[in-house]
Write an enzyme that holds these catalytic residues in place. Structure first.
Site, PDB file in Angstrom:
ATOM      1  CG  ASP A 297     -21.445 -19.382 -21.053  1.00  0.00           C
ATOM      2  OD1 ASP A 297     -21.684 -19.678 -22.234  1.00  0.00           O
ATOM      3  OD2 ASP A 297     -20.596 -18.545 -20.714  1.00  0.00           O
TER       4      ASP A 297
ATOM      5  CE  LYS B 240     -14.048 -25.579 -17.560  1.00  0.00           C
ATOM      6  NZ  LYS B 240     -13.860 -24.127 -17.693  1.00  0.00           N
TER       7      LYS B 240
ATOM      8  CG  ASP C 204     -23.271 -24.951 -23.847  1.00  0.00           C
ATOM      9  OD1 ASP C 204     -22.507 -24.291 -24.574  1.00  0.00           O
ATOM     10  OD2 ASP C 204     -22.854 -25.670 -22.925  1.00  0.00           O
TER      11      ASP C 204
END
Length: 1303
Positions: free
Chosen positions: A916, A985, A1222
């Site tokens: 990742d 986050k 991604d």
């Protein structure tokens, strides 16, 4: 049950619209003539059979009458027979029961002859029915012939000169052949053709406003030709041409389309009529016009003189004869007829061979290595032989030709009790009746639409003829089967039905030719074949000389919705059931299966089609175990076709667009088609490579999931609970019926409504999630022992997605755990270590530790890992505590098999290992701005330990909070101890993708409400008693299992009377969207009241989002400056009246589809439908969406470019590679190679002057037109684009040595 997913449901019945006509019993004989009657085989024609039956019954009737006379002669009482009246079927699809025959009698002998009278009545009634049926058929034939005669073929010309000329020619036809008339018309036609000429004079207004109507006209003509209704197309063309306001809608392509239809039939007179209209409209014929005329001459074998004049005129118009054979798409037959005509005038003419296009080479410096010829390169091959692949091709071909596929449902198998068998028998009988009723309704609808078309209107008649009535009936019955109990929006239903017709209409039928070419293509992929020279799949397919698939014009959204609405109304009228199913003691009348009701959604009233509860109950009792999917909604059973153009690739017969977009939108497709083909090679080859990865189902994980799914589910593990576990309506003081009591206050009534709405919302979400899981698991079970492929396409930003929506690797944790590579790879010396690291990554426990530390941690937990693999449901259940529990369990099983193998390095692993990106959006921003501080925060710089940008932002926010708390700011004091990585986050992650402060505040509010001890003015109520969760030993939410939510560790205590404490963010982040956005019992604090300004949560979220943005501004100054530059550029571009466009580093043209909404209304029927379209290019750009969307969309186009580069280079190195944006996947043995390629391609991508290239492109595109150069907006835009943000000093080469860049 069909697997067409209908999303949101409705609440309440509201008022129902009943079909017209009084309900009654269905007649045994329908309009199609005896669908329920006994069938006999006969060699006679249907009409002859009907006559024979009528004659036979007439003879029987005479015999019976003679018997009556005989009885009368013997003194028996006279029998009086009255004709039985047969009721006509009402519009609702039923029929009135026939009246009983009445018999009069004289004396006691009447009873003796009653049987004869009844027999006579029965036969008389049957004969009348047969006669009515025969007369109906004859009447239809007469009407059809009359309809053809009513269609107007002679044009009505606006030019008096042309009109008189046409009249003179028609009167003197014997002396003036049509061929000479055509030649003269061509000579007198305008000698220019341009978009302005085709459009019409300047007083016709802005052409862009007419584009939608022109699309509708073009699709109407296309459907008429496809369905064999060319006279109707000509009639509508004449009608529009005869009115000046409607003539402006007609374009040269429409005239050409009708001309081509007449040319195929050899109808020269009608073709000349179209040429008259063409000249009358001021248009000049082009190559397609001449090709139609010459083809018609070839079919009629006309004389050479007319053909010579035609060719001479074509040359004078500046059109080349060779262009007829090279620039005009023709079938083999049309080409032969055209050549036959040309050779009459020029016997020595030889058509040019199809031009061999020069080898098109992509010139992008990023792709130079990909397309460099290297004999040593070794592209990966599949593990299957040529024979096996050919067999798989035949299976996939059968699936696509059938258009649908039926699979067994994984729902728990019911016991075959008498009730189940009776319900299934009842359903079968109802469906038989519905088919007959649907056939009848479709015929009546077609007749009505045909009448509208005869009046020159654009009706739905040709669209309804695209599919056979059998296919349409099957689609409608599947729709009825899949309708959820709470109903579905009529607009959504209409859109889905219209799309299904459009997709099936596109099905191509070139099976034999495709089979030959595909067999040759498989030589490149099979394990036991060789090719002369290694090449990419697209290059090999193009070398086979495969012709380009014809481009399919999309239908306007209004046509799709109107067609679907018409079909939905047909279903409402036809689907009826006996009232005895709803009320056993009710009379045997027919009631609608579907009701049209209204409901409010977000303060808007919408129409909903809702099934009758008795029908829903019947489906539940029958418990049929089949699901029907569209063939394009399931994975392929053979390798997909390579992508060779924007509209050619993926499925064998079903056309698929390379760039997915909203139906009716053409701007993306037009951009791609105008783009030089070589510029798209990178995207085409990357999509092909992603689709060529072979997959298989992880059977052990699937068995465990099915065990939970067929029991009571486990939402904690992402297995939705069944509807039986949904929350029940409130009881006691909260019961809905108490709202009717006068002593209940308005406040209490409001609270009861809110509570009921919350529970209904939870139930709807549970039903939606259950259906989503049912489709996924049923497909997984269906594909359990098969190899399959997932063809890919991309969105308008270049991000790639599998075409199969229900079963793919882009789904939740559960969906990913069900998949593994079909082709294995030995682990090698480092593969087992990467499996261990990947397992720890899935737990989310060592995010800030080194790779070695993670590997050591896995060794420490080896006992728990093996226990999880051996006893996942009965052991210590360590895997359930992971962020991604199902993937962790699958990895535990793979590690266990590897460590127990005699030689772990030789163990063949099929398990995909992920790498990742570390907040990938910020990585691209930091690289664009060469921001050293930002680069260090997102792991672009080498370091011994991974950096965590979320923790750093949380730490910076804590610094600001502490300073404010010391100054006496109350909210800062309240937040002490509550600012964590988890709270900030999501906001940090989405800031780079354009989230606003308002959206960020909502994100932080949700995170704060998940903290059960955070101070709130109005907190949750005390939870009720809790039970034990049968799966993981946790607790049910308050209220027991009826809430449908189990609290497996480590969730914590319940949050409210209906809710449960939420799962960790990392686990919920990959759950289906309905869970993530829910405020029902599956998400955070669902029973809490809405926030008010007095809540600490509300005030704290405002404070925190401001501090998060301030922290990011300090930490990523370069990022924010680039973001502001992109936003301001987009704002100014939209003010100039254009949508933002750019080209990705790989050459993909991008345009943002954000325009001001245009309202479209479809009137009539059950209700008038109004919907908004934001893709109408005739509308001005939506400035807010354009400027807010440009920064995130631009970054998405960069991360997709990086992924495609990595995919192509990994393919060149022989690796198996797939991605989830991604997140890159490959075999454990190849992780190191993939990591190296990933870093190298990131550096190469950002070594290009991306921002300066963007600036130059935008200036050339939007600021170079001298007509707009004096505009104040263009001047400001030029200044802004020239002010490219300055970059820092970060050295990109350091990325190659960063261990945690992707990890």
């Amino acid at each position: 049950m069909s697997a067409v997913r209908w999303g949101r449901g409705a609440a309440g019945f509201g008022r129902a619209l009943w079909p017209a006509g009084s309900p009654g019993l269905l007649a045994e004989e329908g309009a199609l003539g005896g669908v329920w009657s006994r069938k006999r085989s006969s060699t006679a024609s249907p009409c002859e059979q009907d006559r024979r039956k009528d004659w036979g019954h007439a003879e029987l009737l005479e015999v019976l009458k003679a018997r009556v006379r005989q009885l009368q002669a013997e003194g028996v009482a006279e029998v009086t027979v009255k004709r039985v009246a047969v009721a006509r079927a009402p519009e609702a699809g039923g029929a009135q029961p026939p009246r009983q025959a009445q018999a009069g009698a004289k004396g006691a002998a009447a009873t003796l002859s009653s049987r004869w009278a009844q027999k006579l009545d029965s036969d008389q009634q049957l004969m009348e029915k047969r006669k009515q049926r025969l007369e109906g058929k004859l009447q239809k034939r007469v009407e059809k012939g009359a309809w053809q005669k009513q269609l107007r073929l002679e044009p009505r010309l606006l030019s008096r000169k042309l009109a008189s000329q046409l009249q003179h020619w028609e009167q003197g036809a014997p002396r003036s052949p049509w061929e000479e008339q055509l030649a003269q018309l061509l000579q007198e036609a305008p000698h220019r053709l341009s978009s302005e000429a085709a459009a019409a004079p300047a007083d016709r207004g802005p052409e862009s406003r007419l584009e939608g109507q022109r699309q509708r006209l073009l699709s109407f003509f296309e459907c008429c030709l496809l369905t064999g209704h060319l006279p109707l197309a000509h009639h509508v063309l004449v009608t529009h041409h005869s009115k000046s306001q409607q003539q402006r809608l007609l374009t040269l392509s429409m005239y050409n389309m009708v001309m081509l239809g007449w040319a195929r039939q050899g109808s020269f007179k009608e073709l000349t009529y179209v040429f008259f209209m063409l000249k009358d409209a001021g248009l000049a014929p082009d190559l397609q016009s001449y090709a139609a005329a010459l083809q018609c001459m070839g079919r009629l074998d006309q004389d050479a003189g007319t053909i010579r004049r035609c060719l001479k005129q074509m040359a004078q118009d500046g059109l080349q004869l060779q262009g007829l054979f090279t620039a005009v798409p023709l079938s083999a037959e049309e080409r032969a007829e055209l050549l036959r005509a040309v050779r009459k005038a020029k016997p020595t003419f030889t058509p040019p061979r199809p031009p061999v296009p020069p080898p098109q080479v992509n010139t992008s410096p990023l792709l130079r290595e990909i397309y460099a010829k290297d004999p040593a390169v070794s592209y990966p091959r599949l593990h299957l032989s040529l024979k096996e692949l050919q067999g798989l091709f035949q299976q996939q071909l059968r699936v696509e030709m059938a258009t649908t596929i039926t699979v067994e449902s994984v729902e728990k198998v019911p016991l075959l009790t008498k009730e189940v068998l009776h319900a299934r028998k009842t359903l079968a009988g109802l469906r038989t009746r519905w088919r007959t009723a649907l056939y009848r309704e479709l015929q009546e609808t077609k007749e009505s639409e045909a009448h509208a078309a005869r009046e020159g209107r654009l009706s739905l008649f040709p669209y309804l003829c695209l599919l056979s009535e059998k296919e349409i009936v099957r689609v409608l019955l599947q729709t009825l089967q899949a309708l959820p109990a709470q109903g579905e929006s009529l607009l959504f239903l209409a859109h889905e039905l219209g799309l299904r017709v459009f997709k099936r209409k596109q099905l191509r039928n070139e099976v034999q030719e495709l089979e030959q070419r595909y067999s040759k293509y498989l030589h490149l992929l099979a394990s036991d074949t060789q090719v002369a020279e290694p090449c990419l799949p697209r290059q090999h397919w193009e070398a086979l000389g495969v012709p380009e698939a014809p481009h399919e014009q999309p239908w306007p959204m209004s046509v799709v919705v109107q067609l679907g609405k018409q079909l939905a109304e047909v279903l409402v009228r036809a689907a009826q059931m006996p009232s005895s199913l709803a009320a056993p003691r009710s009379p045997g009348t027919l009631i609608p299966v579907l009701y049209h009701v209204y409901s409010f959604r977000s303060f808007r009233q919408i129409g909903i089609l809702k099934p009758h509860p008795a029908f829903t109950q019947l489906l539940e009792t029958a418990a049929e175990r089949t699901l029907t999917f569209e063939s394009t909604d399931v994975p392929m059973l053979c390798p997909p076709l390579p992508w060779t153009s924007p509209h050619s690739g993926a499925f064998l017969l079903s056309p698929t667009k390379m760039m997915r977009s909203v139906e009716g939108s053409q701007q993306h497709q037009l951009l791609l088609e105008r783009c030089p083909p070589a510029e798209l090679h990178g995207a085409l080859d990357a999509l092909t490579q992603l689709g060529n990865c072979a997959w298989r189902v992880n059977g052990r994980v699937l068995d465990l999931v099915l065990e939970l799914f067929t029991d009571k589910g486990c939402p904690r593990l992402g297995v939705p609970a069944p509807p039986s576990e949904a929350p029940r309506p409130p009881e006691g003081r909260q019961a809905p019926k108490r709202c009717l009591l006068p002593e209940v206050s308005p406040a209490e009534k409001a609270e009861m409504r809110r509570e009921l709405a919350r529970r209904l919302k939870v139930a709807r979400e549970m039903q939606s999630l259950r259906a989503d899981a049912l489709y996924r698991l049923s497909l997984a079970q269906h594909l359990r022992h098969r190899v399959f492929w997932l063809p890919h396409n991309m969105d308008f930003r270049g991000r790639t997605y599998p075409c199969s929506p229900h079963f793919n690797h882009l789904g939740s944790d559960l969906a990913r755990a069900l998949l593994e590579f079909a082709q294995g790879r030995p682990l090698g010396p480092h593969g087992l270590n990467w499996l261990k690291i990947h397992l720890v990554n899935l737990t989310g426990l060592k995010k800030r530790e080194s790779l070695q530390a993670r590997r050591d941690y896995a060794d420490e937990l080896m006992e728990d890992i093996l226990d999880s693999a051996d006893r996942p449901m009965t052991g210590r259940k360590w895997w359930m505590e992971a962020d991604e529990p199902w993937q962790a369990l699958a990895c535990c099983m793979e590690v266990a098999r590897a460590v127990r193998a005699p030689d772990p390095t030789a163990y063949v692993s099929h398990f995909p290992v992920h790498q990742d990106g570390s907040c990938n959006g910020l990585q691209h921003y930091a690289a664009l701005g060469r921001d050293s501080v930002g680069a260090a925060s997102v792991n672009l710089l080498p370091s011994d330990l991974p950096q965590d940008v979320y923790s750093e932002v949380a730490a910076q926010v804590e610094v600001f909070r502490r300073q404010d708390a010391e100054q006496g700011v109350q909210v800062a004091q309240v937040l002490e101890g509550f600012i964590s990585r988890k709270v900030v986050k999501q906001t940090v992650m989405t800031v780079v993708y354009g989230v606003t402060r308002y959206g960020g505040r909502l994100q932080i509010e949700k995170r704060l409400r998940e903290i059960h001890d955070f101070p709130q003015v109005r907190g949750a109520e005390t939870p009720g008693p809790a039970g034990r969760c049968p799966v993981a030993g946790g607790h049910w939410a308050a209220g027991g299992p009826d809430t449908g939510s189990c609290l497996c560790p480590p969730w914590g205590p319940p949050a409210g009377p209906m809710g449960a404490s939420p799962p960790p963010q990392s686990a919920r982040g990959h759950w289906p969207r309905a869970i993530r956005r829910s405020r029902g019992n599956l998400g955070p604090a669902h029973a809490l009241p809405s926030p008010s300004p007095q809540d600490f949560v509300w005030e704290a979220s405002h404070y925190l989002v401001r501090q998060v943005f301030n922290s990011l501004q300090e930490m990523f100054s370069g990022t924010r400056s680039i973001q502001r530059w992109l936003t301001e550029s987009a704002r100014l571009i939209s003010h100039t009246g254009s949508a933002v466009e750019w080209v990705t580093p790989l050459g993909i043209p991008i345009i943002q589809p954000y325009h001001r909404d245009s309202k479209v209304m479809i009137k009539g029927g059950l209700q008038s439908l109004t919907f908004s379209s934001s893709v109408d290019t005739s509308q001005k750009p939506n400035t807010l969406k354009q400027k807010n969307g440009f920064p995130p969309n631009f970054i998405h186009s960069l991360d997709s470019s990086h992924m495609m580069l990595t995919a192509l280079h990994c393919y060149r190195k022989g690796l198996t590679f797939v991605s989830v944006h991604d997140c890159f996947w490959t075999h454990a043995a190849d992780v190191a190679v993939m990591n190296q390629v990933c870093r190298e391609q990131f550096v190469r991508l950002h070594s290009q002057p991306i921002l300066h290239n963007l600036s130059r492109f935008l200036i050339e595109r939007f600021c170079s037109d001298p007509r707009t150069s004096k505009s104040i907006w263009v001047s400001r835009l030029t200044d802004t684009l020239l002010s490219v943000p300055k970059t820092g000093t970060f050295n990109l080469e350091q990325v190659k040595h960063s261990t945690y860049f992707f990890s």
